[in-house]
Design a protein around this motif. Structure first.
Motif, mmCIF file in Angstrom:
data_model
loop_
_atom_site.group_PDB
_atom_site.id
_atom_site.type_symbol
_atom_site.label_atom_id
_atom_site.label_comp_id
_atom_site.label_asym_id
_atom_site.label_seq_id
_atom_site.Cartn_x
_atom_site.Cartn_y
_atom_site.Cartn_z
ATOM 1 N N ASP A 1 0.814 -1.131 -0.114
ATOM 2 C CA ASP A 1 -0.119 -0.067 0.088
ATOM 3 C C ASP A 1 0.868 1.173 -0.095
ATOM 4 O O ASP A 1 2.006 1.320 0.672
ATOM 5 N N VAL A 2 0.296 2.486 -0.579
ATOM 6 C CA VAL A 2 1.065 3.419 -0.552
ATOM 7 C C VAL A 2 0.767 4.287 0.707
ATOM 8 O O VAL A 2 -0.260 4.154 1.304
ATOM 9 N N MET A 3 1.784 4.949 1.160
ATOM 10 C CA MET A 3 1.788 5.882 2.480
ATOM 11 C C MET A 3 1.479 7.083 2.056
ATOM 12 O O MET A 3 2.441 7.499 1.254
ATOM 13 N N ASP A 4 0.293 7.671 1.994
ATOM 14 C CA ASP A 4 0.187 9.198 1.852
ATOM 15 C C ASP A 4 0.776 9.997 3.273
ATOM 16 O O ASP A 4 0.578 9.743 4.328
ATOM 17 N N GLY A 5 1.331 11.174 2.744
ATOM 18 C CA GLY A 5 1.831 11.944 3.874
ATOM 19 C C GLY A 5 2.546 13.293 3.259
ATOM 20 O O GLY A 5 2.490 13.461 1.944
#
Length: 125
Positions: free
Chosen positions: A69-73
């Motif tokens: 999964d992509v980590m958004d931040g």
């Protein structure tokens, strides 16, 4: 010599293609202190190997059935890998968006080559 076979739709498929291993420095969040630490990563056929030095990739993350999964931040080019057993989630970070996409795509392709994932398991944004 590469073997070539036809698929059911008539397209040609290379069946003995050699898999190039992706390697490079990424940051990995440590398990206990949650600090980002550089580590050398090498993508194997079904595992993501890593260590403190290029010559020493003693630790591994099993990619068979793993969720990516992509980590958004805030400007963090990160993603997570959760192995099938789900006991631990590994947080990884690249130096750029392009580098993150390259790694995530390579991991996804490794999973598909190993036939370890359903065909819809790898979705990149």
């Amino acid at each position: 010599m590469d073997e070539v076979s036809a698929t059911s739709n008539g397209a040609l498929e290379n069946t003995s293609e050699t898999v190039e291993s992706k390697t490079g420095w990424l940051s990995k969040r440590t398990h206990f202190t949650y600090r980002w630490k550089p580590a050398w990563f090498k993508l194997g056929e079904t595992k993501l190997l890593y260590g403190d030095k290029e010559e020493e990739t003693r630790k591994s993350i099993d990619l068979v059935g793993a969720k990516v999964d992509v980590m958004d931040g805030d400007g963090v080019f990160g993603w997570t890998v959760t192995p099938k057993d789900g006991k631990r989630t590994f947080c990884l970070r690249a130096g750029s968006e392009l580098e993150r996409q390259d790694w995530m795509l390579a991991i996804c392709q490794a999973q598909l080559r190993a036939r370890a994932q359903p065909s819809n398991a790898c979705v990149l944004q």
